[in-house]
Motif scaffolding. Structure first.
Motif, PDB file in Angstrom:
ATOM      1  N   ASP A  84      58.870 -14.241  38.796  1.00 16.45           N
ATOM      2  CA  ASP A  84      57.858 -13.307  39.306  1.00 16.45           C
ATOM      3  C   ASP A  84      57.525 -13.541  40.769  1.00 16.45           C
ATOM      4  N   LYS A  85      58.102 -14.612  41.366  1.00 11.55           N
ATOM      5  CA  LYS A  85      57.867 -14.890  42.784  1.00 11.55           C
ATOM      6  C   LYS A  85      59.167 -14.867  43.597  1.00 11.55           C
ATOM      7  N   ALA A  86      60.283 -14.631  42.931  1.00  9.45           N
ATOM      8  CA  ALA A  86      61.589 -14.749  43.588  1.00  9.45           C
ATOM      9  C   ALA A  86      62.034 -13.432  44.223  1.00  9.45           C
ATOM     10  N   GLU A  87      63.004 -13.563  45.147  1.00  8.26           N
ATOM     11  CA  GLU A  87      63.611 -12.391  45.776  1.00  8.26           C
ATOM     12  C   GLU A  87      65.018 -12.134  45.246  1.00  8.26           C
ATOM     13  N   ALA A  88      65.547 -13.061  44.470  1.00  9.90           N
ATOM     14  CA  ALA A  88      66.866 -12.909  43.867  1.00  9.90           C
ATOM     15  C   ALA A  88      66.987 -13.880  42.704  1.00  9.90           C
ATOM     16  N   VAL A  89      67.899 -13.582  41.789  1.00  5.38           N
ATOM     17  CA  VAL A  89      68.216 -14.466  40.672  1.00  5.38           C
ATOM     18  C   VAL A  89      69.612 -15.032  40.904  1.00  5.38           C
ATOM     19  N   VAL A  90      69.750 -16.365  40.828  1.00  3.71           N
ATOM     20  CA  VAL A  90      71.056 -17.004  40.942  1.00  3.71           C
ATOM     21  C   VAL A  90      71.416 -17.567  39.567  1.00  3.71           C
ATOM     22  N   VAL A  91      72.512 -17.091  39.006  1.00  9.82           N
ATOM     23  CA  VAL A  91      72.953 -17.525  37.679  1.00  9.82           C
ATOM     24  C   VAL A  91      74.206 -18.367  37.818  1.00  9.82           C
ATOM     25  N   THR A  92      74.142 -19.605  37.359  1.00  8.99           N
ATOM     26  CA  THR A  92      75.337 -20.450  37.319  1.00  8.99           C
ATOM     27  C   THR A  92      75.950 -20.424  35.925  1.00  8.99           C
ATOM     28  N   ASP A  93      75.130 -20.557  34.922  1.00 12.84           N
ATOM     29  CA  ASP A  93      75.542 -20.474  33.520  1.00 12.84           C
ATOM     30  C   ASP A  93      74.298 -20.161  32.707  1.00 12.84           C
ATOM     31  N   LEU A  94      74.447 -20.017  31.400  1.00 11.44           N
ATOM     32  CA  LEU A  94      73.280 -19.938  30.554  1.00 11.44           C
ATOM     33  C   LEU A  94      72.636 -21.326  30.517  1.00 11.44           C
ATOM     34  N   ASP A  95      71.372 -21.379  30.147  1.00 13.97           N
ATOM     35  CA  ASP A  95      70.649 -22.642  30.234  1.00 13.97           C
ATOM     36  C   ASP A  95      71.236 -23.732  29.347  1.00 13.97           C
ATOM     37  N   THR A  96      71.727 -23.362  28.159  1.00 12.36           N
ATOM     38  CA  THR A  96      72.361 -24.333  27.263  1.00 12.36           C
ATOM     39  C   THR A  96      73.634 -23.724  26.685  1.00 12.36           C
TER      40      THR A  96
END
Length: 288
Positions: free
Chosen positions: A126-138
């Motif tokens: 809710d405070k970010a300007e972009a989402v960076v996805v490397t993998d799923l969390d688990t």
């Protein structure tokens, strides 16, 4: 019936036709737990015969830490000349957010090297300007588990930088979801997804450049072989860049192709055909 693909027993059957190979790593050289000895040996033998090897991987980390990981898995350094990762390409995208806030999805500390040297703040969505996805969390997560979180990203019109375009990967004796599967979910919901790894051109351009550096001369694409186990990334990337493909069937497509039983060459052709790749042959596991 005549096989629709060349009948090969190992990389040695093709080695004389190619000055360099751009080889996928996870699923071809190791399974996330240990190296495939036959694959490592094949690449070592290929290099001894004068060929050059560049690893081209959708791993969401810079190549430096990956070399250490390969050491730990038993992939010896004499099996390759250079490595380029999706993480390397993704850092260019992340660099544009220096001094700004991003929301990270994936193992919390495993991918720290992706941000080294950047003044990037990792915050809640809710405070970010972009989402960076490397993998799923688990490794046990599925993309559908992220739908509610993705709705928030979409409501805030956050672009997603997907550092790993792979949908699934072989991990030991399991198949697990990767960042690309979450990217697919977000794109289907209407979100903007940016990817720099395979099958996209930038990572191939860098891998080809590194192969030419290793060879000490310009290379013809007709003399460079791509090796991979994924139709979506490896086969499509090879086709779009104009390289022949050696397809490894015994990884993420093993069950559907009966890779270690009695594989049907026509079924392999049909599976790969939508990518447009020109196949030099197939093997269940890379070997010499």
């Amino acid at each position: 019936m005549t096989s629709p693909l060349p009948n090969i027993s190992g990389l040695a059957d093709l080695a004389g036709h190619y000055d360099a190979v751009l080889s996928d790593v996870w699923g071809v050289v190791h399974n996330g737990v240990a190296a495939f000895p036959s694959a490592v040996d094949a690449l070592v033998q290929y290099r001894k015969a004068g060929g050059k090897v560049v690893f081209i991987t959708n791993a969401p980390r810079p190549s430096g830490p990956l070399i250490e990981m390969l050491d730990d898995l038993g992939v010896t350094r004499d099996a390759y000349d250079a490595i380029v990762s999706s993480g390397d390409a993704t850092r260019v995208m992340i660099g544009k957010y220096t001094g700004r806030a991003i929301h990270h999805v994936g193992p919390p500390t495993e991918d720290d090297a992706l941000y080294e040297g950047f003044d990037v703040r990792r915050t809640s969505a809710d405070k970010a300007e972009a989402v960076v996805v490397t993998d799923l969390d688990t490794d046990e997560d599925t993309p559908e588990m992220y739908r509610q979180r993705a709705k928030l990203w979409l409501d805030r019109k956050l672009p997603m930088i997907c550092a790993n375009p792979d949908r699934v990967v072989e991990h030991g004796d399991k198949i697990i979801y990767c960042g690309g599967a979450l990217g697919d979910l977000y794109a289907a919901m209407g979100g903007m997804v940016l990817m720099a790894g395979k099958p996209y051109r930038p990572i191939y351009q860098e891998a080809f450049r590194l192969a030419e550096v290793a060879a000490g001369k310009p290379l013809e694409k007709s003399r460079v072989l791509a090796i991979g186990d994924s139709v979506r990334t490896d086969a499509t990337g090879a086709a779009q860049f104009g390289l022949d493909l050696l397809f490894v069937t015994g990884s993420i497509h093993a069950a559907e192709l009966d890779a270690f039983g009695k594989p049907d060459p026509q079924a392999i052709v049909d599976l790969v055909a939508p990518s447009g790749a020109s196949m030099a042959g197939f093997l269940p596991r890379l070997s010499w």
